[in-house]
Design a protein around this motif. Sequence first.
Motif, PDB file in Angstrom:
ATOM      1  N   ALA A  82     -18.102  -5.495  -3.534  1.00  0.00           N
ATOM      2  CA  ALA A  82     -17.129  -5.251  -3.155  1.00  0.00           C
ATOM      3  C   ALA A  82     -15.782  -5.286  -4.104  1.00  0.00           C
ATOM      4  CB  ALA A  82     -15.944  -5.966  -1.745  1.00  0.00           C
ATOM      5  N   THR A  83     -16.293  -6.354  -5.424  1.00  0.00           N
ATOM      6  CA  THR A  83     -15.668  -6.423  -6.093  1.00  0.00           C
ATOM      7  C   THR A  83     -15.663  -5.710  -7.680  1.00  0.00           C
ATOM      8  OG1 THR A  83     -17.463  -8.551  -7.503  1.00  0.00           O
ATOM      9  CG2 THR A  83     -14.718  -8.983  -5.614  1.00  0.00           C
ATOM     10  N   GLY A  84     -16.840  -4.513  -7.722  1.00  0.00           N
ATOM     11  CA  GLY A  84     -17.242  -4.086  -9.162  1.00  0.00           C
ATOM     12  C   GLY A  84     -16.215  -2.586  -9.092  1.00  0.00           C
ATOM     13  N   HIS A  85     -16.639  -1.797  -9.811  1.00  0.00           N
ATOM     14  CA  HIS A  85     -16.039  -0.901 -10.254  1.00  0.00           C
ATOM     15  C   HIS A  85     -15.645   0.371  -9.649  1.00  0.00           C
ATOM     16  CE1 HIS A  85     -15.002  -2.589 -14.167  1.00  0.00           C
ATOM     17  NE2 HIS A  85     -16.466  -3.128 -14.807  1.00  0.00           N
ATOM     18  N   LEU A  86     -16.576   0.607  -9.108  1.00  0.00           N
ATOM     19  CA  LEU A  86     -16.967   1.866  -7.915  1.00  0.00           C
ATOM     20  C   LEU A  86     -16.198   1.562  -6.379  1.00  0.00           C
ATOM     21  CD1 LEU A  86     -17.472   4.586  -7.251  1.00  0.00           C
ATOM     22  CD2 LEU A  86     -19.504   3.765  -6.650  1.00  0.00           C
ATOM     23  N   ALA A  87     -16.366   0.374  -6.345  1.00  0.00           N
ATOM     24  CA  ALA A  87     -15.112  -0.649  -4.804  1.00  0.00           C
ATOM     25  C   ALA A  87     -14.077   0.017  -4.872  1.00  0.00           C
ATOM     26  CB  ALA A  87     -16.313  -1.865  -4.848  1.00  0.00           C
ATOM     27  N   GLU A  88     -13.777  -0.379  -5.818  1.00  0.00           N
ATOM     28  CA  GLU A  88     -12.121  -0.077  -5.697  1.00  0.00           C
ATOM     29  C   GLU A  88     -11.590   1.521  -5.363  1.00  0.00           C
ATOM     30  OE1 GLU A  88      -7.510  -0.491  -8.575  1.00  0.00           O
ATOM     31  OE2 GLU A  88      -9.289  -1.026  -8.906  1.00  0.00           O
ATOM     32  N   ALA A  89     -12.418   2.434  -5.312  1.00  0.00           N
ATOM     33  CA  ALA A  89     -11.861   3.554  -5.207  1.00  0.00           C
ATOM     34  C   ALA A  89     -12.374   3.768  -3.824  1.00  0.00           C
ATOM     35  CB  ALA A  89     -12.603   4.539  -6.115  1.00  0.00           C
ATOM     36  N   VAL A  90     -13.916   3.165  -3.080  1.00  0.00           N
ATOM     37  CA  VAL A  90     -14.371   3.354  -2.260  1.00  0.00           C
ATOM     38  C   VAL A  90     -13.556   2.243  -0.625  1.00  0.00           C
ATOM     39  CG1 VAL A  90     -16.083   2.950  -0.354  1.00  0.00           C
ATOM     40  CG2 VAL A  90     -16.503   3.980  -2.830  1.00  0.00           C
TER      41      VAL A  90
ATOM     42  N   ALA B 213      -8.683  -9.673  -4.881  1.00  0.00           N
ATOM     43  CA  ALA B 213      -7.722  -9.566  -5.298  1.00  0.00           C
ATOM     44  C   ALA B 213      -8.041  -8.629  -4.130  1.00  0.00           C
ATOM     45  CB  ALA B 213      -7.986  -9.117  -6.806  1.00  0.00           C
ATOM     46  N   ARG B 214      -8.823  -8.038  -4.141  1.00  0.00           N
ATOM     47  CA  ARG B 214      -9.871  -6.560  -3.473  1.00  0.00           C
ATOM     48  C   ARG B 214      -8.926  -6.546  -1.724  1.00  0.00           C
ATOM     49  NH1 ARG B 214     -13.398  -2.903  -6.739  1.00  0.00           N
ATOM     50  NH2 ARG B 214     -12.655  -3.836  -8.515  1.00  0.00           N
ATOM     51  N   ALA B 215      -9.387  -7.774  -0.999  1.00  0.00           N
ATOM     52  CA  ALA B 215      -8.672  -7.744  -0.096  1.00  0.00           C
ATOM     53  C   ALA B 215      -7.110  -7.454  -0.099  1.00  0.00           C
ATOM     54  CB  ALA B 215      -9.104  -8.932   1.100  1.00  0.00           C
ATOM     55  N   ARG B 216      -6.615  -8.052  -0.999  1.00  0.00           N
ATOM     56  CA  ARG B 216      -5.390  -7.632  -0.833  1.00  0.00           C
ATOM     57  C   ARG B 216      -5.029  -5.977  -1.315  1.00  0.00           C
ATOM     58  NH1 ARG B 216      -5.512 -12.534  -3.881  1.00  0.00           N
ATOM     59  NH2 ARG B 216      -4.913 -11.893  -5.591  1.00  0.00           N
ATOM     60  N   LEU B 217      -5.624  -5.247  -1.576  1.00  0.00           N
ATOM     61  CA  LEU B 217      -5.696  -3.605  -2.006  1.00  0.00           C
ATOM     62  C   LEU B 217      -5.684  -2.998  -0.040  1.00  0.00           C
ATOM     63  CD1 LEU B 217      -8.226  -2.348  -4.337  1.00  0.00           C
ATOM     64  CD2 LEU B 217      -5.841  -2.978  -4.480  1.00  0.00           C
ATOM     65  N   VAL B 218      -6.207  -3.674   0.474  1.00  0.00           N
ATOM     66  CA  VAL B 218      -6.384  -3.344   1.739  1.00  0.00           C
ATOM     67  C   VAL B 218      -4.592  -3.010   2.032  1.00  0.00           C
ATOM     68  CG1 VAL B 218      -7.096  -3.256   4.103  1.00  0.00           C
ATOM     69  CG2 VAL B 218      -8.856  -3.939   2.107  1.00  0.00           C
ATOM     70  N   LYS B 219      -3.846  -1.964   2.766  1.00  0.00           N
ATOM     71  CA  LYS B 219      -2.777  -2.101   3.262  1.00  0.00           C
ATOM     72  C   LYS B 219      -3.014  -1.527   4.480  1.00  0.00           C
ATOM     73  CE  LYS B 219      -1.036  -3.644  -0.653  1.00  0.00           C
ATOM     74  NZ  LYS B 219      -1.056  -4.864  -0.233  1.00  0.00           N
ATOM     75  N   GLY B 220      -3.248  -0.390   5.253  1.00  0.00           N
ATOM     76  CA  GLY B 220      -3.814   0.585   6.763  1.00  0.00           C
ATOM     77  C   GLY B 220      -3.894  -0.440   7.365  1.00  0.00           C
TER      78      GLY B 220
ATOM     79  N   ALA C  23     -20.310   1.187   9.502  1.00  0.00           N
ATOM     80  CA  ALA C  23     -20.466   2.575   8.626  1.00  0.00           C
ATOM     81  C   ALA C  23     -20.519   1.479   7.403  1.00  0.00           C
ATOM     82  CB  ALA C  23     -19.640   3.203   7.312  1.00  0.00           C
ATOM     83  N   ALA C  24     -22.063   1.326   6.330  1.00  0.00           N
ATOM     84  CA  ALA C  24     -22.216  -0.094   5.499  1.00  0.00           C
ATOM     85  C   ALA C  24     -22.317   0.828   4.430  1.00  0.00           C
ATOM     86  CB  ALA C  24     -23.263  -0.750   5.530  1.00  0.00           C
ATOM     87  N   ILE C  25     -21.206   0.751   3.317  1.00  0.00           N
ATOM     88  CA  ILE C  25     -21.958   1.194   1.583  1.00  0.00           C
ATOM     89  C   ILE C  25     -22.060  -0.396   1.143  1.00  0.00           C
ATOM     90  CG2 ILE C  25     -20.323   2.132   0.190  1.00  0.00           C
ATOM     91  CD1 ILE C  25     -19.889   3.701   2.469  1.00  0.00           C
ATOM     92  N   HIS C  26     -23.163   0.575   0.340  1.00  0.00           N
ATOM     93  CA  HIS C  26     -23.761  -0.648  -0.567  1.00  0.00           C
ATOM     94  C   HIS C  26     -23.773  -0.508  -2.389  1.00  0.00           C
ATOM     95  CE1 HIS C  26     -26.876  -3.663  -2.341  1.00  0.00           C
ATOM     96  NE2 HIS C  26     -27.872  -2.770  -2.251  1.00  0.00           N
ATOM     97  N   LEU C  27     -22.818  -1.022  -2.868  1.00  0.00           N
ATOM     98  CA  LEU C  27     -22.723  -1.093  -4.066  1.00  0.00           C
ATOM     99  C   LEU C  27     -23.188  -1.936  -4.893  1.00  0.00           C
ATOM    100  CD1 LEU C  27     -19.513   0.157  -3.602  1.00  0.00           C
ATOM    101  CD2 LEU C  27     -20.885   2.372  -3.904  1.00  0.00           C
ATOM    102  N   ALA C  28     -23.704  -2.905  -4.231  1.00  0.00           N
ATOM    103  CA  ALA C  28     -24.071  -4.264  -5.112  1.00  0.00           C
ATOM    104  C   ALA C  28     -24.991  -3.681  -6.191  1.00  0.00           C
ATOM    105  CB  ALA C  28     -24.606  -5.174  -3.695  1.00  0.00           C
TER     106      ALA C  28
END
Length: 87
Positions: free
Chosen positions: A12-20, A43-50, A82-87
């Motif tokens: 979840a901290t990778g570059h692609l994760a932000e867009a996902v 910081a990524r958790a703070r992106l979630v607003k909805g 759903a599970a998105i594996h970006l690691a």
Amino acid sequence: MRPENCVLITGATGHLAEAVIEHFDRRGANIALLARGGDALAARARLVKGAQALPLAVDLLDARAVAAAVEQVVARFGGIHAAIHLA
């Protein structure tokens, strides 16, 4: 995706994760964020607003830690849709 749904994202901290994260957040999904931890995960958790974010520091090479994280996600959101594996 319905608002009560949950998406689990590894790496979840990778570059692609932000867009996902932003994609599923716009659709109102709860999002479980798995990564090794640190300030970047918060910081990524703070992106979630909805909906809700659940940041979990997890080493994906540790099967017990992964199982415990999945249990936490299911307890919080009632399941994983759903599970998105970006690691």
